[in-house]
Scaffold this active site. Structure first.
Site, PDB file in Angstrom:
ATOM      1  N   ASP A 205     -60.501   5.660 -21.818  1.00  0.00           N
ATOM      2  CA  ASP A 205     -61.568   4.707 -21.540  1.00  0.00           C
ATOM      3  C   ASP A 205     -62.616   5.344 -20.626  1.00  0.00           C
ATOM      4  O   ASP A 205     -62.269   5.987 -19.624  1.00  0.00           O
ATOM      5  CB  ASP A 205     -60.959   3.477 -20.847  1.00  0.00           C
ATOM      6  CG  ASP A 205     -61.950   2.341 -20.699  1.00  0.00           C
ATOM      7  OD1 ASP A 205     -62.457   1.876 -21.735  1.00  0.00           O
ATOM      8  OD2 ASP A 205     -62.227   1.929 -19.561  1.00  0.00           O
ATOM      9  N   GLU A 266     -63.506   7.947 -25.341  1.00  0.00           N
ATOM     10  CA  GLU A 266     -64.575   6.956 -25.400  1.00  0.00           C
ATOM     11  C   GLU A 266     -65.641   7.455 -24.445  1.00  0.00           C
ATOM     12  O   GLU A 266     -65.521   7.318 -23.229  1.00  0.00           O
ATOM     13  CB  GLU A 266     -64.090   5.574 -24.965  1.00  0.00           C
ATOM     14  CG  GLU A 266     -65.160   4.518 -25.259  1.00  0.00           C
ATOM     15  CD  GLU A 266     -65.413   3.506 -24.165  1.00  0.00           C
ATOM     16  OE1 GLU A 266     -66.005   2.469 -24.448  1.00  0.00           O
ATOM     17  OE2 GLU A 266     -65.052   3.760 -22.993  1.00  0.00           O
TER      18      GLU A 266
HETATM   19  O1  TEU Z   1     -66.116   0.255 -22.609  1.00  0.00           O
HETATM   20  C1  TEU Z   1     -67.141   0.923 -21.930  1.00  0.00           C
HETATM   21  C2  TEU Z   1     -68.450   0.482 -22.408  1.00  0.00           C
HETATM   22  O2  TEU Z   1     -69.328   1.279 -22.477  1.00  0.00           O
HETATM   23  C3  TEU Z   1     -68.631  -0.937 -22.902  1.00  0.00           C
HETATM   24  O3  TEU Z   1     -67.994  -1.837 -22.094  1.00  0.00           O
HETATM   25  C4  TEU Z   1     -70.045  -1.326 -22.981  1.00  0.00           C
HETATM   26  O4  TEU Z   1     -70.539  -1.680 -21.731  1.00  0.00           O
HETATM   27  C5  TEU Z   1     -70.126  -2.483 -23.922  1.00  0.00           C
HETATM   28  O5  TEU Z   1     -69.603  -2.040 -25.126  1.00  0.00           O
HETATM   29  C6  TEU Z   1     -71.525  -2.921 -24.166  1.00  0.00           C
HETATM   30  O6  TEU Z   1     -71.559  -3.688 -25.326  1.00  0.00           O
HETATM   31  C7  TEU Z   1     -64.804   0.377 -22.219  1.00  0.00           C
HETATM   32  C8  TEU Z   1     -63.956  -0.631 -22.968  1.00  0.00           C
HETATM   33  O7  TEU Z   1     -64.015  -0.369 -24.344  1.00  0.00           O
HETATM   34  C9  TEU Z   1     -64.414  -2.006 -22.622  1.00  0.00           C
HETATM   35  O8  TEU Z   1     -63.721  -2.990 -23.332  1.00  0.00           O
HETATM   36  C10 TEU Z   1     -64.210  -2.194 -21.123  1.00  0.00           C
HETATM   37  O9  TEU Z   1     -64.738  -3.433 -20.748  1.00  0.00           O
HETATM   38  C11 TEU Z   1     -64.900  -1.079 -20.316  1.00  0.00           C
HETATM   39  O10 TEU Z   1     -64.606   0.196 -20.826  1.00  0.00           O
HETATM   40  C12 TEU Z   1     -64.424  -1.085 -18.883  1.00  0.00           C
HETATM   41  O11 TEU Z   1     -63.120  -0.588 -18.801  1.00  0.00           O
END
Ligand code: TEU
Length: 543
Positions: A205, A266
């Site tokens: 993440d 990610e």
């Molecule tokens: O996502 C990081 C991220 O870039 C997204 O939350 C982004 O802000 C969002 O897609 C905008 O539409 C990861 C996870 O996939 C997400 O579910 C979490 O909320 C986030 O990290 C924090 O851990």
């Protein structure tokens, strides 16, 4: 295992299980490991190679589990560590590998480390595991810098003793200090803990976020949700060179196992910066958000496909492809809109969506994605043809974006609605009769259940199954080469291997099918004439 199976990840189709919404075994409204185990045959029949499980650790669920309070456990609502081990063994018996989600940028504010930090004094070793700072202004009542949190509001929250702590996401997700060796050691131990239990890899993440400029300088940007360091060469918290040292250390751990384990990043980074994450001594693959966000337009897609393959091949990594995930508007809904791309922070819910057209295009996009060289990700429910639920009652919304944006952004709950499995009314087999799912399902979802998909020969599920079966059987789909063939404007036609041709018509008129080809699988009816209708894709075998 042989070398060939060691590199399974280069072409794997990985199914994303948002466990909270997959299947509920005990009827408390929340998906769980018991539900997941009972539905493993669905995943094996679908024909995917691996499962990626969103965070299943103990968590107050302030951000759906991306606020972890114990990295070595299982949330009691999801089950126990014993059940997790049994699930991993059962998945392996069915030929499915298991990838977990690790959250290294931040913990939960309920993690023992953060509780200890709050109880300790400013300047203490406990506080040094996070990013505590004095505030600005005469009485320190202004945040230490101007950074914004991804879900809205400042990235700093003040503690009762006057210091502030950094959180790039919600206040319940304090950022860790990766310059502290104890943080590094702890995460290496967490990786080993799950690898030793048989887990095949991790999705990392926010893999681009751990390293911060120690000076914590102002950013000078006026708005939030700048995830990609767009337009910023030397960003103080995204995509800094220091993350690569951390990732190299993790790769060494994955490689130390007799059967090497794998990572997928990610990382939301600027174009051209992703390849650095998948250099030979770093991660194996990375999500291709450029593909997910791309409008469904032939020339734009071709550009993204070419750039992805070329950039990653330069470091020896395969491309990956993804259309939806738990953070984005489901692609059936996006593709039914006049503008089919993703806008930040979420595609505009005020644009109406023609779901019939969106479904036709989603079917075509599935055949495009699954014919491309490299790996692919399927987000749970996309194989059923689910659309975004855009009319969830406001009181049901749980995504922190809703509160943090001052009720201006509804957030990501609409793609996280519990899956429909069977029957005519909620809970549609998600849990035992009488279960109230944690997010309400639309009352008219009976045509989307697995059961309904099973009885319709032209269903989305049948299309995914056939495509995945062909992908496994057809040696032409195994290599990493792609050759574009000449085709009219608004269309994509390419060949894989000796004889597999994929044609996608995103223009508004029918196009002739390539000569001397036999259709193997099409996303919609081809009609009598050898023409490919708009919003349709076909796989063909060259005679
Ligand atoms: O996502 C990081 C991220 O870039 C997204 O939350 C982004 O802000 C969002 O897609 C905008 O539409 C990861 C996870 O996939 C997400 O579910 C979490 O909320 C986030 O990290 C924090 O851990």
């Amino acid at each position: 295992m042989s070398n060939a199976s060691d590199s399974w990840w280069r072409s794997a189709v990985i199914y994303q299980v948002y466990i909270r919404s997959f299947a509920d075994g005990d009827g408390d409204g929340t998906g769980d490991i018991a539900g997941l185990r009972s539905r493993l045959p669905h995943l094996a029949d679908l024909g995917v190679d691996a499962l990626w499980i969103n965070p299943w650790y103990p968590s107050p669920l302030a951000d759906g589990g991306y606020d972890v309070s114990d990295y070595r456990g299982i949330h009691p609502a999801y089950g126990t560590l014993d059940q997790a081990e049994q699930f991993i063994a059962e998945a392996h018996d069915l030929g499915l590998r298991v990838i977990l989600d690790i959250v290294p940028n931040h913990t939960s504010d309920q993690h023992p480390w953060f509780r200890q930090a709050l109880a300790a004094d400013p300047g203490s070793p406990e506080r040094d595991r996070f990013l505590f700072r004095e505030g600005r202004g005469e009485d320190g009542s202004l945040p230490p810098n101007d950074w914004h949190a991804a879900f809205g509001g400042p990235a700093w929250t003040r503690t009762p003793d006057g210091q502030w702590y950094l959180h790039l996401f919600a206040p319940e997700q304090p950022d860790l200090n990766w310059d502290n060796p104890a943080v590094r050691t702890e995460f290496e131990s967490i990786l080993r803990f799950w690898f030793d239990l048989g887990v095949d890899g991790f999705r990392i993440d926010v893999a681009h976020g751990m390293d911060k400029d120690p000076a914590l300088p102002d950013l000078g940007l006026p708005h939030f949700s700048v995830m990609t360091a767009e337009g910023q060469e030397d960003h103080p918290h995204w995509d800094r060179d220091g993350v690569h040292d951390i990732l190299r250390g993790w790769r060494a751990i994955a490689d130390s196992y007799a059967v090497p384990r794998i990572f997928v990043a990610e990382a939301h980074v600027r174009p051209g910066r992703l390849a650095a994450y998948v250099r030979p001594d770093e991660l194996h693959t990375a999500f291709n958000f450029d593909f997910l966000r791309c409008p469904l337009e032939a020339d734009r897609l071709r550009e993204v496909i070419d750039r992805s393959i070329t950039d990653l091949a330069a470091v020896g990594a395969p491309a990956t492809w993804v259309l939806s995930n738990h953070d984005e508007t489901r692609h059936v809904t996006r593709y039914g809109r006049p503008h089919t791309g993703v806008t930040t922070p979420l595609s505009d819910p005020h644009q109406p969506s023609d779901l019939d057209r969106g479904t036709r295009r989603a079917r075509a996009a599935a055949l495009l994605m699954l014919a491309l060289p490299g790996g692919a990700y399927i987000y749970q429910g996309e194989e059923l043809g689910l659309h975004e639920v855009e009319d969830l009652p406001k009181e049901a919304l749980q995504d922190p974006m809703w509160e943090r944006s001052g009720h201006t952004v509804r957030g990501r709950d609409g793609c996280r609605v519990p899956l429909p499995w069977s029957g005519d009314t909620p809970p549609f087999g998600f849990g035992p009769p009488g279960t109230t799912p944690w997010l309400p399902q639309p009352g008219d979802w009976k045509s989307y259940t697995v059961e309904a998909n099973e009885t319709d020969p032209d269903s989305m599920l049948k299309l995914y199954r056939q495509a995945l079966r062909l992908r496994h059987l057809d040696p032409d789909l195994r290599g990493e080469e792609l050759h574009w063939l000449d085709s009219p404007d608004g269309t994509l036609v390419f060949q894989r291997g000796n004889a597999l041709v994929c044609a996608v018509n995103l223009s508004d008129r029918p196009i002739p099918l390539p000569d001397a080809c036999t259709p193997l699988l099409s996303s919609g009816p081809l009609g009598d004439a050898p023409l490919l209708p708009p919003d349709t894709a076909v796989w063909l075998h060259r005679d």
